[in-house]
Design a protein around this motif. Sequence first.
Motif, PDB file in Angstrom:
ATOM      1  N   ARG A  10     -16.916  32.212  57.658  1.00 56.97           N
ATOM      2  CA  ARG A  10     -16.652  30.920  58.286  1.00 56.97           C
ATOM      3  C   ARG A  10     -16.435  31.094  59.775  1.00 56.97           C
ATOM      4  N   VAL A  11     -16.853  30.098  60.522  1.00 53.08           N
ATOM      5  CA  VAL A  11     -16.536  30.033  61.942  1.00 53.08           C
ATOM      6  C   VAL A  11     -15.955  28.658  62.193  1.00 53.08           C
ATOM      7  N   GLU A  12     -14.781  28.615  62.830  1.00 50.72           N
ATOM      8  CA  GLU A  12     -14.160  27.325  63.138  1.00 50.72           C
ATOM      9  C   GLU A  12     -14.095  26.439  61.889  1.00 50.72           C
ATOM     10  N   GLY A  13     -13.753  27.050  60.781  1.00 47.28           N
ATOM     11  CA  GLY A  13     -13.597  26.293  59.545  1.00 47.28           C
ATOM     12  C   GLY A  13     -14.904  25.910  58.866  1.00 47.28           C
ATOM     13  N   LYS A  14     -16.026  26.250  59.480  1.00 47.31           N
ATOM     14  CA  LYS A  14     -17.324  25.866  58.913  1.00 47.31           C
ATOM     15  C   LYS A  14     -17.971  27.082  58.260  1.00 47.31           C
ATOM     16  N   GLU A  15     -18.407  26.917  57.023  1.00 48.43           N
ATOM     17  CA  GLU A  15     -19.048  28.039  56.344  1.00 48.43           C
ATOM     18  C   GLU A  15     -20.461  28.238  56.888  1.00 48.43           C
ATOM     19  N   ILE A  16     -20.725  29.437  57.386  1.00 44.58           N
ATOM     20  CA  ILE A  16     -22.039  29.720  57.964  1.00 44.58           C
ATOM     21  C   ILE A  16     -22.819  30.683  57.069  1.00 44.58           C
ATOM     22  N   LEU A  17     -22.180  31.767  56.665  1.00 42.10           N
ATOM     23  CA  LEU A  17     -22.856  32.686  55.732  1.00 42.10           C
ATOM     24  C   LEU A  17     -22.404  32.320  54.322  1.00 42.10           C
ATOM     25  N   GLY A  34     -35.721  33.678  61.020  1.00 42.11           N
ATOM     26  CA  GLY A  34     -35.140  32.474  60.435  1.00 42.11           C
ATOM     27  C   GLY A  34     -34.904  31.420  61.483  1.00 42.11           C
ATOM     28  N   PRO A  35     -34.772  30.172  61.039  1.00 45.14           N
ATOM     29  CA  PRO A  35     -34.646  29.052  61.973  1.00 45.14           C
ATOM     30  C   PRO A  35     -33.379  29.126  62.831  1.00 45.14           C
ATOM     31  N   ASN A  36     -33.403  28.404  63.918  1.00 44.42           N
ATOM     32  CA  ASN A  36     -32.228  28.313  64.791  1.00 44.42           C
ATOM     33  C   ASN A  36     -31.031  27.822  63.986  1.00 44.42           C
ATOM     34  N   GLY A  37     -29.898  28.444  64.240  1.00 43.74           N
ATOM     35  CA  GLY A  37     -28.677  27.991  63.580  1.00 43.74           C
ATOM     36  C   GLY A  37     -28.533  28.452  62.147  1.00 43.74           C
ATOM     37  N   ALA A  38     -29.415  29.342  61.695  1.00 43.83           N
ATOM     38  CA  ALA A  38     -29.379  29.775  60.294  1.00 43.83           C
ATOM     39  C   ALA A  38     -28.202  30.704  60.007  1.00 43.83           C
ATOM     40  N   GLY A  39     -27.749  31.423  61.045  1.00 43.82           N
ATOM     41  CA  GLY A  39     -26.627  32.348  60.843  1.00 43.82           C
ATOM     42  C   GLY A  39     -26.975  33.785  61.191  1.00 43.82           C
ATOM     43  N   LYS A  40     -28.063  34.005  61.894  1.00 44.65           N
ATOM     44  CA  LYS A  40     -28.495  35.368  62.217  1.00 44.65           C
ATOM     45  C   LYS A  40     -27.492  36.049  63.154  1.00 44.65           C
ATOM     46  N   SER A  41     -27.158  35.368  64.265  1.00 46.74           N
ATOM     47  CA  SER A  41     -26.181  35.961  65.194  1.00 46.74           C
ATOM     48  C   SER A  41     -24.813  36.087  64.517  1.00 46.74           C
ATOM     49  N   THR A  42     -24.513  35.114  63.663  1.00 41.69           N
ATOM     50  CA  THR A  42     -23.245  35.172  62.935  1.00 41.69           C
ATOM     51  C   THR A  42     -23.173  36.449  62.109  1.00 41.69           C
ATOM     52  N   LEU A  43     -24.278  36.800  61.463  1.00 43.60           N
ATOM     53  CA  LEU A  43     -24.300  38.024  60.673  1.00 43.60           C
ATOM     54  C   LEU A  43     -23.970  39.236  61.554  1.00 43.60           C
ATOM     55  N   GLY A  52     -12.481  35.508  65.124  1.00 45.39           N
ATOM     56  CA  GLY A  52     -12.904  34.118  64.961  1.00 45.39           C
ATOM     57  C   GLY A  52     -13.927  33.960  63.847  1.00 45.39           C
ATOM     58  N   TYR A  53     -14.506  35.078  63.428  1.00 48.57           N
ATOM     59  CA  TYR A  53     -15.462  35.042  62.324  1.00 48.57           C
ATOM     60  C   TYR A  53     -14.739  35.530  61.070  1.00 48.57           C
ATOM     61  N   GLU A  54     -14.482  34.605  60.192  1.00 50.19           N
ATOM     62  CA  GLU A  54     -13.623  34.905  59.058  1.00 50.19           C
ATOM     63  C   GLU A  54     -14.447  35.126  57.797  1.00 50.19           C
ATOM     64  N   LEU A  84     -26.208  42.302  72.109  1.00 44.37           N
ATOM     65  CA  LEU A  84     -25.916  40.872  72.014  1.00 44.37           C
ATOM     66  C   LEU A  84     -27.066  39.983  72.465  1.00 44.37           C
ATOM     67  N   GLN A  85     -27.117  38.802  71.828  1.00 49.63           N
ATOM     68  CA  GLN A  85     -28.095  37.804  72.252  1.00 49.63           C
ATOM     69  C   GLN A  85     -27.766  37.347  73.673  1.00 49.63           C
ATOM     70  N   TYR A  86     -26.467  37.219  73.972  1.00 51.74           N
ATOM     71  CA  TYR A  86     -26.037  36.840  75.316  1.00 51.74           C
ATOM     72  C   TYR A  86     -25.047  37.870  75.856  1.00 51.74           C
ATOM     73  N   ASP A 170     -30.021  41.663  68.529  1.00 48.90           N
ATOM     74  CA  ASP A 170     -30.075  40.209  68.360  1.00 48.90           C
ATOM     75  C   ASP A 170     -30.951  39.592  69.446  1.00 48.90           C
ATOM     76  N   GLU A 171     -32.142  39.251  69.083  1.00 49.77           N
ATOM     77  CA  GLU A 171     -33.106  38.644  70.016  1.00 49.77           C
ATOM     78  C   GLU A 171     -33.205  39.420  71.317  1.00 49.77           C
ATOM     79  N   THR A 172     -33.264  40.719  71.177  1.00 44.74           N
ATOM     80  CA  THR A 172     -33.381  41.555  72.365  1.00 44.74           C
ATOM     81  C   THR A 172     -34.708  41.310  73.080  1.00 44.74           C
TER      82      THR A 172
HETATM   83  N1  LIG Z   1     -18.002  30.150  67.616  1.00 41.42           N
HETATM   84  C1  LIG Z   1     -18.610  29.138  66.951  1.00 41.42           C
HETATM   85  N2  LIG Z   1     -18.032  27.942  66.887  1.00 41.42           N
HETATM   86  C2  LIG Z   1     -18.611  26.917  66.209  1.00 41.42           C
HETATM   87  N3  LIG Z   1     -19.780  27.031  65.577  1.00 41.42           N
HETATM   88  C3  LIG Z   1     -20.404  28.219  65.614  1.00 41.42           C
HETATM   89  C4  LIG Z   1     -19.862  29.326  66.310  1.00 41.42           C
HETATM   90  N4  LIG Z   1     -20.696  30.371  66.170  1.00 41.42           N
HETATM   91  C5  LIG Z   1     -21.722  29.918  65.440  1.00 41.42           C
HETATM   92  N5  LIG Z   1     -21.553  28.638  65.125  1.00 41.42           N
HETATM   93  C6  LIG Z   1     -22.478  27.784  64.343  1.00 41.42           C
HETATM   94  O1  LIG Z   1     -22.951  28.564  63.275  1.00 41.42           O
HETATM   95  C7  LIG Z   1     -24.297  28.302  63.030  1.00 41.42           C
HETATM   96  C8  LIG Z   1     -25.075  29.572  63.028  1.00 41.42           C
HETATM   97  O2  LIG Z   1     -25.120  30.106  64.347  1.00 41.42           O
HETATM   98  P1  LIG Z   1     -25.850  31.440  64.725  1.00 41.42           P
HETATM   99  O3  LIG Z   1     -25.607  31.694  66.148  1.00 41.42           O
HETATM  100  O4  LIG Z   1     -25.482  32.485  63.767  1.00 41.42           O
HETATM  101  O5  LIG Z   1     -27.391  31.035  64.496  1.00 41.42           O
HETATM  102  P2  LIG Z   1     -28.700  31.864  64.739  1.00 41.42           P
HETATM  103  O6  LIG Z   1     -29.361  32.004  63.434  1.00 41.42           O
HETATM  104  O7  LIG Z   1     -28.408  33.104  65.462  1.00 41.42           O
HETATM  105  O8  LIG Z   1     -29.520  30.871  65.655  1.00 41.42           O
HETATM  106  P3  LIG Z   1     -30.504  31.158  66.904  1.00 41.42           P
HETATM  107  O9  LIG Z   1     -31.818  31.490  66.326  1.00 41.42           O
HETATM  108  O10 LIG Z   1     -30.568  29.844  67.593  1.00 41.42           O
HETATM  109  O11 LIG Z   1     -29.894  32.227  67.724  1.00 41.42           O
HETATM  110  C9  LIG Z   1     -24.748  27.306  64.089  1.00 41.42           C
HETATM  111  O12 LIG Z   1     -24.733  26.027  63.531  1.00 41.42           O
HETATM  112  C10 LIG Z   1     -23.691  27.436  65.139  1.00 41.42           C
HETATM  113  O13 LIG Z   1     -23.511  26.241  65.850  1.00 41.42           O
END
Ligand SMILES: Nc1ncnc2c1ncn2[C@@H]1O[C@H](COP(=O)(O)OP(=O)(O)OP(=O)(O)O)[C@@H](O)[C@H]1O
Lengths: 256, 490
Positions: A10-17, A34-43, A52-54, A84-86, A170-172
């Motif tokens: 979870r990030v900020e209370g939102k389940e991502i993975l 995978g599509p934008n926002g899928a959770g790749k960077s989160t992984l 912050g990543y719980e 890092l991506q950024y 990550d998107e190097t």
């Molecule tokens: N620190 C955060 N606070 C709130 N939401 C977050 C945070 N980090 C990630 N998210 C949300 O988690 C979801 C997954 O984000 P993530 O960065 O993992 O996507 P991604 O697959 O890497 O996308 P991209 O291809 O655009 O890089 C997104 O909806 C993003 O907004």
Amino acid sequence: MLKIENLHARVEGKEILKGLSLTVNPGEVHAIMGPNGAGKSTLGNVLCGRPGYEVTAGSVMLDDVNLLELEPEARAAAGVFLALQYPVEIPGVNNTYFLRTALNAQRKARGEKELDSMAFLKLVREKLKVMQISDELLHRAVNEGFSGGEKKRNETFQMALLEPRLAILDETDSGLDIDALKQVSAGVNALRSPERSFLVITHYQRLLDYIEPDFVHVLADGKIVESGDKTLALKLEEHGYAWVSERAPQAAGARA
Amino acid sequence: MSSETTASTNTALRDNAEVAEALGRHYSAGFVTEIEMTGLPPGLDEETIRQLSAIKREPEWMTEWRLKAYRHWLGMPQPDWAKLKMDAIDYQAISYYAAPKKKPKSLDEVDPALLETYEKLGVPLHERAALAGVAVDAVFDSVSVGTTFRKQLAEAGVIFCSMSEAIREHPELVQQYLGSVVPPGDNFFAALNSAVFSDGSFVFIPKGVRCPMELSTYFRINAQNTGQFERTLIIAEEGAHVSYLEGCTAPKRDENQLHAAVVELVALERAQIKYSTVQNWYPGDENGVGGIYNLVTKRGDCRGDDSKISWTQVETGSAITWKYPSVVLRGDRSVGEFHSVALTHHFQQADTGTKMIHIGKDTKSKIVSKGISAGKSNNSYRGLVKVEKGASGARNYTSCDSLLIGKQCGAHTFPYMEVKNPTAIVEHEATTSKISDDQMFYCRSRGIREEDAVSMIVDGFCKQVFRELPMEFAVEAKKLLEVSLEGAVG
Ligand SMILES: Nc1ncnc2c1ncn2[C@@H]1O[C@H](COP(=O)(O)OP(=O)(O)OP(=O)(O)O)[C@@H](O)[C@H]1O
Ligand SMILES: [Mg+2]
């Protein structure tokens, strides 16, 4: 070597993975698309223990070490590296000094001898042959005022120097010009070895022409929804992610 | 053209999860030396001053000078501490003279307990063990207990001794220069200092001489309920060069103690004075109990054409720091510089900056200030750049950067400008930043522990100022910041 099982985060209370499983054997290169926002960077962030990543369920083992129990710096010492991506700027801190501090911190944590400045410079020179970066960037402050591509290059130079067992890129490739992409890919290929594994996150099949993956996975809505060999990337390039959704309706359903 | 500006930024940090509450702090200089002392009982009146002057075997003119300052002080109001939270000081509760009982004739006779004290503080007084190329004057409470390398310095014509000794041995120089930069009535604390000053260093570099080594004074407060009233005077004659450094420490105590210093620098034609401070007075504990009140007037006078005075300070200690090392740019083409790192943690308060007063033509000044705040501390830069009517071609460059660590600290910037000559160019830049979670994670993901990451980032932030310190001391300063930040991250 890396075994991720049913990972929920979870990030900020939102389940991502949402139940991600993945096994990477020594020496393998796995591409993650995978599509934008899928959770790749989160992984990537979860694997490195970013605050912050719980993690709410599942396990991550690096050989027989439970990664989830370690602090970020201990994971680094255990051989996990995330490009890092950024990448982040650290004003006033000399890039070479930063690298030496990082390397020696890791060595110390592993109970190895720290490198003095002579030995370190020798290592830098050696690594410059593998992963080029301009001398000028080495003498500047960490990422400060670097162009997008220069930052990415700096990340890969750090990787070359720190010699991780598991490198997550990550998107190097994004932000690199055509020549830089070739050089960085050649560098990564030179670092490939039977003991070192890579997770390569990318949006572009083009990168995989240079760094040939053993496996390609599609991450959508927090899970791996499709896995295959390098031809999967080609199919994705042709059909887009909608094609995956059709083939894996349960994952697509959650996304819609 | 005339402008006056004030800017204040109070940035509270909201989202810095990594950089958490302050914990402990390690102050290694906090020990007390057990030694037989003699002194004056607490209290202040004309009789106290006469006694003090008598103990120091001062000539009549000095006693009169002190008394005049004292009478002036009596008529002065306590300054208004707009921004500082500070308990009222009871001037009758302070002892104005404390000294080790045994008076050494030379370094060889210095009490071993004292030698050990300075050894522990990293300032060995034995010339054999001393830092190469650095002469030290050691001031313990109200007196100088020894000055090293005096013979070598004397051969070069340099006078480096305690102020008390200078008053006896070089009265003509002291009379000519004492109070010529900071007059006794300059401000409340300068007046008090002029009345009761105890000891400090006296430096005289004659015409054309480049001082062959670094000079330094090490101030130590040891006795309880005493104030330390340092008085330092440095004179560089025509073409002379000198680099001087002072260091300061005190034991851990629950009561606040007062250090009210006056430092005067005089640079004649083409002379250069570089004055560096590494201030590490006891800062008080993590709850804000105890610590030194460091209330200081430091001023340099670029009296001759083409002279240069440069102040560099690293301020990490004291419960309260109130100082504005200044330069009066009287000579044409004279140059004034101020490089400062001020770090506050827990409940420390620092209000520091500089004044650059441009009087001569084509004078230049440069101000580089780096403020670091952690814990619940407050850190202010307060500076004045004044360009007088006749100062055509004057230039000033000011840069003020603040770095915040944690969520409860404050950084403030008060740059005042008064420009009365239209040809002057005055530039001011200011930034406020914090150590971000992203920076912390970046460092940690590379294997660097949190505390090391913070000190690395802080060190990077201060680099510009550390470069100005003599080599050995730059290393010291860096270590000091590390120690001072201990517990700044959780
Ligand atoms: N620190 C955060 N606070 C709130 N939401 C977050 C945070 N980090 C990630 N998210 C949300 O988690 C979801 C997954 O984000 P993530 O960065 O993992 O996507 P991604 O697959 O890497 O996308 P991209 O291809 O655009 O890089 C997104 O909806 C993003 O907004
Ligand atoms: Mg991403």
